[in-house]
Design a protein around this motif. Structure first.
Motif, mmCIF file in Angstrom:
data_model
loop_
_atom_site.group_PDB
_atom_site.id
_atom_site.type_symbol
_atom_site.label_atom_id
_atom_site.label_comp_id
_atom_site.label_asym_id
_atom_site.label_seq_id
_atom_site.Cartn_x
_atom_site.Cartn_y
_atom_site.Cartn_z
ATOM 1 N N SER A 646 -45.067 25.951 63.579
ATOM 2 C CA SER A 646 -44.005 26.781 63.009
ATOM 3 C C SER A 646 -43.713 26.327 61.583
ATOM 4 N N PRO A 647 -43.733 27.234 60.597
ATOM 5 C CA PRO A 647 -43.379 26.844 59.225
ATOM 6 C C PRO A 647 -42.009 26.183 59.141
ATOM 7 N N SER A 648 -41.071 26.617 59.975
ATOM 8 C CA SER A 648 -39.725 26.040 59.939
ATOM 9 C C SER A 648 -39.746 24.561 60.314
ATOM 10 N N THR A 649 -40.670 24.189 61.204
ATOM 11 C CA THR A 649 -40.787 22.795 61.614
ATOM 12 C C THR A 649 -41.157 21.896 60.437
ATOM 13 N N TYR A 650 -41.896 22.451 59.477
ATOM 14 C CA TYR A 650 -42.419 21.652 58.361
ATOM 15 C C TYR A 650 -41.770 22.019 57.029
ATOM 16 N N ALA A 651 -40.576 22.601 57.089
ATOM 17 C CA ALA A 651 -39.894 23.028 55.857
ATOM 18 C C ALA A 651 -39.730 21.876 54.872
ATOM 19 N N LYS A 652 -39.505 20.691 55.379
ATOM 20 C CA LYS A 652 -39.282 19.529 54.499
ATOM 21 C C LYS A 652 -40.520 19.167 53.688
ATOM 22 N N ASN A 653 -41.690 19.699 54.080
ATOM 23 C CA ASN A 653 -42.941 19.364 53.389
ATOM 24 C C ASN A 653 -43.282 20.327 52.258
ATOM 25 N N LEU A 654 -42.504 21.374 52.082
ATOM 26 C CA LEU A 654 -42.849 22.407 51.098
ATOM 27 C C LEU A 654 -43.158 21.810 49.733
ATOM 28 N N GLN A 655 -44.299 22.223 49.175
ATOM 29 C CA GLN A 655 -44.659 21.885 47.799
ATOM 30 C C GLN A 655 -45.160 23.146 47.108
ATOM 31 N N GLY A 656 -44.925 23.240 45.818
ATOM 32 C CA GLY A 656 -45.431 24.368 45.054
ATOM 33 C C GLY A 656 -44.429 25.499 44.955
ATOM 34 N N ASN A 657 -44.848 26.564 44.337
ATOM 35 C CA ASN A 657 -44.005 27.742 44.132
ATOM 36 C C ASN A 657 -44.105 28.659 45.343
#
Length: 721
Positions: A646-657
């Motif tokens: 789930s993208p929500s599970t890894y929200a803290k990892n977001l990098q980039g635009n």
């Protein structure tokens, strides 16, 4: 002076030969690049004519010449004048059912006004004066028309225009008769939930009790002082479904018989159809996990049933894909499609479900069955035998000994064959060639007439310098499986330069974007980016279609895992190419593709400089149960399959635009998905952009919406990649 003149001529020459620039308005407002086709084909009973809808007229054409011979009905000449949205002819071809004033509800469902046109008398009558109708259909003898209105089921006797109400208990969000609930419409792809028996004496129909299904609430904005609520039944993964029943109504006695579909109610009935025996109804039944499919034969007079065929899978039965159940006119046999060999193929059975023989075989997929000529004992179908990227028409004798490829031109062929199998229409295109629609005589496989060649579009793509598809392959994350993709490169491409690249993908189970056909998803939008100096790469990861059951079903119980691994491998491959700038690789997608681009920017963070997600699923717990459980089982059985990707599970990892886009009126992938992801990103302190479109559904259409959407995305790519 002479030098100046020569310079001016050179400038003028290059100016006149330079490619024209594509504007977003060209494909959102002006239809500059609309691909023409031939619509509403109806093969007529004597075998010498077909009809088609063109310029608000139902026109009769000679098959041998392809020329119009008669206007059956002109909507503009009627009193009152009608805009014909669609039509159907009665079997005896004495009447035409005209469809107008269509109002869409969801993806397939609609209400409309129907009119009955008498060809001999040249008279037109409204089908009913009691409100708009849906899914109207002639009886086999043309004497009656059945339809649905406000969750109830009706038919009209045309001789006196008397309306008979078959059901009375229909109620919004409670009981549905003759059509489907939301999730059946979306995931089993039909809304016409009734069928006339071959003799016209009975009607088989669906009844849904959705009173136990949870409601989803869509708020509608901007049209009233206070927002209004629209509540509809939407069963999310793991939640309760409608209880479905199949009933058979006898027109003479007005009696209703309930079909015996078993005692278990937590099931699906994705298809019903009459066999060629007016006493025998065929019903397909799927269990909740969709890994066991039964074909039932139901006695129409008593409702008694028996299972004649069972199809099991260790993963799931892909009903929409293998949806070829054909009862032969001999009354003793039927054809059924299956993936049991690892590829979709066709099998012949007797009416008791005993296998007679496998009709097709090989390491390729049957795409569609287009004709079964029992008299000539020939089967016609399209398949991927030459290449997963292409579709060709084949003929095969019933004994399997005589097989011939009828299509010769490389690319993709879609076929509409006449009911007597003497003629067919080929809708053909290839990567660099827009659709050509041609009429063929089957015997000798001879072209009789080109019906549409899209000459204007061919000229337009030359004037605007469209980038052609350049196919490539690379290794998947497993290091051995080869994946397909294609590039769209700038017209003045220079292999010594470094280009930014935007990856587009859909990636959903069984889907396919990389085909040898013209156009495809968001094709003109991509051409704009190419004109601006970007390379666009389209990629199909593992889990997509046309490559066999193992390739497609590898993602079972862990949607997103292997697809993401393959897109990361794809980015690595792109970065290794000498003409790609490895620091400027982006990814985008819509719906399942939006889910994947969100996952790539979070779980796969650090690989892509930019991502755009349009209407994404952000946790499969939020999506409907038929689709999701087919691939994931239920959340109760497979919680990790839902949360680990789930993208929500890894929200803290977001990098980039990252740009997140959604319509607030999306009845399919709910706005809730983006709200939850946004909250997770905010709580993680991540910077991103988001944009919502008030009241817009999953396709984000209406008014100036698409113009705004694509303009925003073009600007974002230019700014961020």
């Amino acid at each position: 002076m002479r030098l100046i003149l020569i310079s001016c001529l050179v400038v003028a020459f290059y100016a006149s030969s330079a490619q024209r620039q594509i504007a977003v308005e060209d494909f959102t407002v002006r239809n500059t690049f609309a691909q023409k086709s031939v619509y509403g084909i109806n093969w007529m009973k004597n075998g010498q004519f077909y009809s088609s809808l063109k310029d608000n007229k139902v026109i009769k054409y000679s098959i041998t010449t392809g020329q119009p011979v008669e206007t059956i009905v002109d909507g503009s000449a009627l009193s009152p004048a009608l805009r014909i949205d669609d039509y159907s002819l009665s079997v005896d071809e004495t009447k035409v059912l005209l469809l107008t004033n269509v109002e869409s509800i969801y993806r397939h469902s609609f209400t409309a006004q129907y009119f009955v046109y008498d060809i001999a008398q040249k008279t037109v009558k409204p089908l009913s004066g009691n409100g708009k109708q849906s899914y109207a259909a002639f009886s086999p003898d043309g004497s009656k028309v059945a339809f649905v209105r406000e969750n109830n089921f009706f038919y009209v006797t045309l001789a006196d225009m008397q309306e008979v109400q078959v059901t009375t208990d229909g109620k919004f969000n409670h009981i549905i008769n003759g059509t489907t609930d939301w999730v059946y419409e979306e995931e089993f792809s039909f809304v016409d939930g009734f069928h006339w028996s071959p003799d016209g004496k009975r009607l088989a129909y669906y009844r849904f009790d959705e009173s136990g299904v949870h409601e989803y609430n869509l708020q509608r904005w901007g049209k009233t002082l206070y927002p209004t609520d629209y509540r509809f039944k939407y069963p999310k993964a793991g939640e309760a479904n409608s209880v479905v029943e199949i009933w058979v109504y006898d027109l003479a006695s007005k009696q209703k018989i309930k079909a015996d579909i078993g005692t278990e109610t937590d099931i699906y009935i994705p298809r019903i159809k009459w066999t060629n025996d007016a006493q025998l109804l065929s019903v397909r039944r799927l269990n909740r996990l969709q890994n066991s499919l039964d074909v039932l034969h139901v006695n129409a007079a008593t409702g008694a049933s028996r299972v004649v065929l069972n199809e099991k899978s260790e993963t799931y039965v892909d009903l929409d894909f293998i949806d070829n159940l054909l009862y032969l006119e001999n009354g003793t046999q039927f054809i059924h499609a299956s993936e049991r060999s690892g590829y979709k193929h066709l099998y012949l059975y007797d009416m008791n479900g005993k296998l007679v023989r496998q009709l097709t075989q090989g390491n390729f997929e049957i795409a569609d069955v287009v004709g079964v000529d029992e008299k000539g004992k020939v089967l016609y179908f399209t398949s991927t035998e030459v290449s997963p990227r292409e579709r060709y028409l084949y003929s095969l004798s019933f004994d399997g000994k005589k097989k011939a490829r009828l299509s010769t031109a490389p690319g993709t062929h879609r076929i509409n064959m006449s009911s007597d199998y003497q003629f067919y229409i080929d809708y053909y295109s290839q990567a660099a060639k827009p659709q050509v629609v041609s009429l063929y005589k089957t015997k000798g496989n001879a072209v009789l007439k080109v019906l549409e060649n899209n000459e204007a579009l061919v000229k337009a793509q030359e004037e605007y310098g469209f980038a052609g598809k350049e196919f490539f392959s690379f290794k998947a994350a497993d290091g051995s499986t080869m994946l397909d993709g294609f590039f769209l490169k700038p017209r003045n491409f220079d292999a010594s330069k470094k280009y930014p690249v935007l990856v587009y993908q859909y990636s959903g189970p069984g889907s396919q974007q990389v085909t040898d056909s013209w156009g495809g998803g968001h094709f003109i939008f991509h051409q704009i980016l190419v004109q601006k100096g970007y390379i666009v790469a389209i990629i199909d990861p593992r889990g997509t279609g046309a490559r066999g059951e193992h390739f497609k079903k590898l993602t079972y119980k862990q949607l997103g895992k292997y697809e993401l691994e393959d897109h990361l491998a794809g980015a690595k491959y792109l970065a290794s190419l000498p003409f790609i700038d490895p620091s400027r690789i982006g990814i985008w997608g819509w719906s399942f593709g939006g889910y994947m681009s969100s996952l790539a920017m979070t779980k796969g963070a650090g690989v892509f400089k930019m991502g755009i997600a349009v209407a994404p699923v952000t946790n499969w717990r939020f999506y409907d149960n038929i689709y999701t459980e087919r691939f994931q089982q239920t959340p109760q059985l497979n919680a990790s399959g839902y949360d680990d990707n789930s993208p929500s599970t890894y929200a803290k990892n977001l990098q980039g635009n990252f740009l997140l886009i959604h319509g607030t009126g999306d009845d399919n992938v709910h706005f809730q998905n983006s709200v939850v992801l946004q909250e997770a990103l905010i709580n993680a302190g991540k910077k991103f952009r988001s944009f919502y479109y008030p009241d817009k559904h999953h396709g984000i259409q209406g008014g100036a919406t698409r113009l705004h959407l694509y303009t925003m995305m073009v600007d974002y790519v230019v700014e961020s990649l």
